[in-house]
Design a protein around this motif. Structure first.
Motif, PDB file in Angstrom:
ATOM      1  N   GLU A   1      18.028   0.302 -17.509  1.00 12.56           N
ATOM      2  CA  GLU A   1      17.594   1.048 -18.679  1.00 12.56           C
ATOM      3  C   GLU A   1      18.505   0.773 -19.876  1.00 12.56           C
ATOM      4  OE1 GLU A   1      16.302   5.174 -17.834  1.00 12.56           O
ATOM      5  OE2 GLU A   1      16.798   4.662 -15.757  1.00 12.56           O
ATOM      6  N   ASN A   2      19.436  -0.181 -19.710  1.00  4.72           N
ATOM      7  CA  ASN A   2      20.417  -0.498 -20.742  1.00  4.72           C
ATOM      8  C   ASN A   2      20.320  -1.978 -21.101  1.00  4.72           C
ATOM      9  OD1 ASN A   2      23.190  -1.636 -21.470  1.00  4.72           O
ATOM     10  ND2 ASN A   2      23.492   0.563 -21.772  1.00  4.72           N
ATOM     11  N   ARG A   3      19.921  -2.277 -22.337  1.00  3.22           N
ATOM     12  CA  ARG A   3      19.716  -3.667 -22.770  1.00  3.22           C
ATOM     13  C   ARG A   3      20.968  -4.522 -22.575  1.00  3.22           C
ATOM     14  NH1 ARG A   3      16.274  -6.580 -25.588  1.00  3.22           N
ATOM     15  NH2 ARG A   3      15.044  -4.812 -26.250  1.00  3.22           N
TER      16      ARG A   3
ATOM     17  N   GLN B   1       9.448  10.817 -15.089  1.00  3.69           N
ATOM     18  CA  GLN B   1      10.405  10.044 -15.888  1.00  3.69           C
ATOM     19  C   GLN B   1      11.446   9.379 -14.986  1.00  3.69           C
ATOM     20  OE1 GLN B   1      10.668   9.082 -18.979  1.00  3.69           O
ATOM     21  NE2 GLN B   1      12.754   8.305 -18.892  1.00  3.69           N
TER      22      GLN B   1
ATOM     23  N   ALA C   1      11.128   5.364 -15.320  1.00  4.51           N
ATOM     24  CA  ALA C   1      12.071   4.752 -16.262  1.00  4.51           C
ATOM     25  C   ALA C   1      12.659   3.440 -15.763  1.00  4.51           C
ATOM     26  CB  ALA C   1      13.166   5.741 -16.633  1.00  4.51           C
TER      27      ALA C   1
ATOM     28  N   LEU D   1       9.515   0.780 -15.577  1.00  2.00           N
ATOM     29  CA  LEU D   1       8.899   0.363 -16.833  1.00  2.00           C
ATOM     30  C   LEU D   1       9.908  -0.127 -17.863  1.00  2.00           C
ATOM     31  CD1 LEU D   1       6.153   3.097 -17.211  1.00  2.00           C
ATOM     32  CD2 LEU D   1       5.945   0.800 -16.282  1.00  2.00           C
ATOM     33  N   THR D   2      10.973   0.629 -18.067  1.00  2.00           N
ATOM     34  CA  THR D   2      11.986   0.199 -19.028  1.00  2.00           C
ATOM     35  C   THR D   2      12.630  -1.088 -18.559  1.00  2.00           C
ATOM     36  OG1 THR D   2      12.403   2.487 -19.648  1.00  2.00           O
ATOM     37  CG2 THR D   2      14.086   0.877 -20.272  1.00  2.00           C
ATOM     38  N   GLY D   3      12.917  -1.170 -17.257  1.00  2.00           N
ATOM     39  CA  GLY D   3      13.492  -2.393 -16.696  1.00  2.00           C
ATOM     40  C   GLY D   3      12.593  -3.600 -16.902  1.00  2.00           C
TER      41      GLY D   3
ATOM     42  N   LYS E   1      10.295  -4.008 -19.212  1.00  2.00           N
ATOM     43  CA  LYS E   1      10.250  -4.312 -20.648  1.00  2.00           C
ATOM     44  C   LYS E   1      11.512  -5.041 -21.089  1.00  2.00           C
ATOM     45  CE  LYS E   1       9.624  -1.976 -25.117  1.00  2.00           C
ATOM     46  NZ  LYS E   1      10.757  -2.513 -25.829  1.00  2.00           N
ATOM     47  N   LEU E   2      12.670  -4.522 -20.711  1.00  2.00           N
ATOM     48  CA  LEU E   2      13.933  -5.160 -21.105  1.00  2.00           C
ATOM     49  C   LEU E   2      14.080  -6.545 -20.493  1.00  2.00           C
ATOM     50  CD1 LEU E   2      16.475  -2.196 -21.032  1.00  2.00           C
ATOM     51  CD2 LEU E   2      15.499  -3.348 -23.020  1.00  2.00           C
TER      52      LEU E   2
END
Length: 170
Positions: A99-101, A141, A145, A148-150, A152-153
């Motif tokens: 979750e951290n770019r 969430q 998270a 999906l966030t993973g 996307k990043l």
């Protein structure tokens, strides 16, 4: 739901569909360069371990980078590294916050040092089983998270690379 090989989703008053198709029964529909690196998020889970073995045994991938929330502190890390080594691959386990770019960027950059990064398999996710009536926004969430966030990043961070495979597991 599923109807005759078709996936249906109802959203409001719309019914959306997407055709599913079988690529290959053998799992070898893709061709990967053996002298390359494969990055597997959630690589220490049961599916990650199995996918790592498949990449080494079926495709001859020589370098495997496995991410884990605990990194190489996870008890199963050294066992899998040794197993993949016996199969002929160099393997490492690294900590990554999907979750951290900056964390994702660092892992992707370091993964391609030994051999070029050609395969990314996003397996990571969180589990919070419950009945539908117990589902809360917080639980949803927590589960969605990292997935999906993973995804996307990862997609954004590797967009400049010449990947042979970018595989997402749901």
């Amino acid at each position: 739901g599923s109807f005759g090989g078709t996936e249906l989703v109802v959203r409001g008053d719309q019914v959306l569909t997407r055709k599913l198709r079988k690529v290959s029964g053998s799992g070898d529909a893709i061709e990967l360069t053996p002298q390359s690196t494969a990055l597997l998020t959630g690589g220490l889970g049961a599916l990650g371990r199995r996918t790592a073995r498949w990449l080494v045994q079926r495709h001859g991938i020589q370098n495997i980078v496995l991410t884990s929330r605990r990194g190489d502190d996870a008890p199963e890390a050294s066992e899998l590294i040794d197993e993949l080594g016996a199969l002929g691959a160099s393997a490492s386990v690294v900590r990554c916050d999907l979750e951290n770019r900056a964390s994702v960027q660092a892992v992707v950059e370091s993964a391609g040092i030994k051999f070029p990064l050609k395969t990314v398999v996003h397996l990571a996710g969180a589990l919070d089983d419950c009945l539908v009536g117990e589902l809360t926004p917080e639980r949803l969430q927590r589960v969605m998270a990292p997935k999906l966030t993973g995804a996307k990043l990862l997609s954004e961070v590797v967009s400049h690379l010449d990947l042979e495979a970018f595989i997402l597991f749901s």
